[in-house]
Design an enzyme around this catalytic site. Sequence first.
Site, PDB file in Angstrom:
ATOM      1  N   HIS A 181      -1.565  87.675  81.071  1.00 21.49           N
ATOM      2  CA  HIS A 181      -2.024  86.034  81.262  1.00 21.49           C
ATOM      3  C   HIS A 181      -0.853  85.601  81.149  1.00 21.49           C
ATOM      4  O   HIS A 181       0.008  85.536  80.563  1.00 21.49           O
ATOM      5  CB  HIS A 181      -3.028  85.773  80.015  1.00 21.49           C
ATOM      6  CG  HIS A 181      -4.271  86.045  80.016  1.00 21.49           C
ATOM      7  ND1 HIS A 181      -4.974  86.509  78.984  1.00 21.49           N
ATOM      8  CD2 HIS A 181      -5.201  86.046  81.025  1.00 21.49           C
ATOM      9  CE1 HIS A 181      -6.298  86.908  79.257  1.00 21.49           C
ATOM     10  NE2 HIS A 181      -6.483  86.547  80.477  1.00 21.49           N
ATOM     11  N   CYS A 277      -3.833  81.133  72.990  1.00 20.54           N
ATOM     12  CA  CYS A 277      -4.997  81.868  73.315  1.00 20.54           C
ATOM     13  C   CYS A 277      -6.147  81.474  72.441  1.00 20.54           C
ATOM     14  O   CYS A 277      -7.285  81.523  73.004  1.00 20.54           O
ATOM     15  CB  CYS A 277      -4.945  83.253  73.192  1.00 20.54           C
ATOM     16  SG  CYS A 277      -3.501  83.868  74.175  1.00 20.54           S
TER      17      CYS A 277
HETATM   18  N1  ARG Z   1      -7.644  90.785  73.958  1.00 24.14           N
HETATM   19  C1  ARG Z   1      -7.785  89.657  74.927  1.00 24.14           C
HETATM   20  C2  ARG Z   1      -8.007  90.085  76.476  1.00 24.14           C
HETATM   21  O1  ARG Z   1      -7.208  90.951  76.601  1.00 24.14           O
HETATM   22  C3  ARG Z   1      -6.739  88.803  74.495  1.00 24.14           C
HETATM   23  C4  ARG Z   1      -6.981  87.644  75.497  1.00 24.14           C
HETATM   24  C5  ARG Z   1      -5.818  86.633  74.899  1.00 24.14           C
HETATM   25  N2  ARG Z   1      -5.768  85.490  75.741  1.00 24.14           N
HETATM   26  C6  ARG Z   1      -5.006  84.491  76.338  1.00 24.14           C
HETATM   27  N3  ARG Z   1      -5.199  83.344  76.688  1.00 24.14           N
HETATM   28  N4  ARG Z   1      -3.889  85.223  76.909  1.00 24.14           N
HETATM   29  O2  ARG Z   1      -8.478  89.678  77.226  1.00 24.14           O
END
Ligand code: ARG
Length: 299
Positions: A181, A277
């Site tokens: 992300h 996040c």
């Molecule tokens: N386990 C989650 C996923 O893989 C973590 C998300 C983290 N969120 C972020 N905005 N980077 O989707």
Amino acid sequence: MTLLENPTARFLMCRPEHFAVSYSINPWMKPKRWAGDAGAHAAAEREWAALHRQLIKLGAAIELVPPVPGLPDLVFTANAAVVLDGKALLARFRHPQRQREEGHFAAAFRALQARGLIDAVRKLPKGLVLEGAGDCVWDARRNLFWMGYGPRSDAGAARAVKEMFGQDVVALELADPRFYHMDTALAPLPGGEVMYLPSAFTAAGLAAIRERVAPDERIEIAIEDGRRLAANAVSLGSTLIMSGCGPRLRAQLAERGYEVVATPLSSFLRSGGSAFCLTLRLDRRSVALTTFEREAAVA
Ligand code: ARG
């Protein structure tokens, strides 16, 4: 430093009652290791509570999404939507495990709308995937969105964001599966600096960043800080809240007038997420640039 912050910063969060690492959709997630760690859930609860407390201490207002059993990643509310000027563009997720969150986030936004905290809630055009502010972050100083694409979001979503918000979108291709992300690797800071991990982007992505961010506004972080998810920071005035920060980065940020508040979030790093996040800013407003500023920006 002049900061165009709103009087009350408002964030969307979700208590980690059902948080766990129970599947793997990024290289950080090791479900077996999590299952074998009896204290893991309690640690996550403590870390989340400390982050929540810190935000409140700094004067933020927090709205909560009700936690849902079986949706361990609902805590990562940054992924719920892209929000600006009272408008919310709801996320659509890449992986089936998280697609089940969509309806819950939609309901949460409808509730915010009923309370007058959001004016409009919209869906992405059919077939497009965009995981909210996880991949689409507002840069208040440049009046544009930085959008990451590749692992979790489609490049084509840039147009949908541009059309919905009437703002420029700079799309950056992501290059490292650990930084799946964009918010794990890039943070625009309120003073105009952009803090980012260069190796997380393709050559073209990196060039697009450097084209828009002057050399003295670039804070290029080292991989050690990248792996602590230091770029996944919440900024509130001149305070930057993150899970951890090496001494060099801390000093560099201090020099620019930022105070780093480190609040350990290692339980969430085990899922590939950190401070940014776990929050979603609801009150961001774009600023209409004057002709003078527009000219200065291109000069
Ligand atoms: N386990 C989650 C996923 O893989 C973590 C998300 C983290 N969120 C972020 N905005 N980077 O989707």
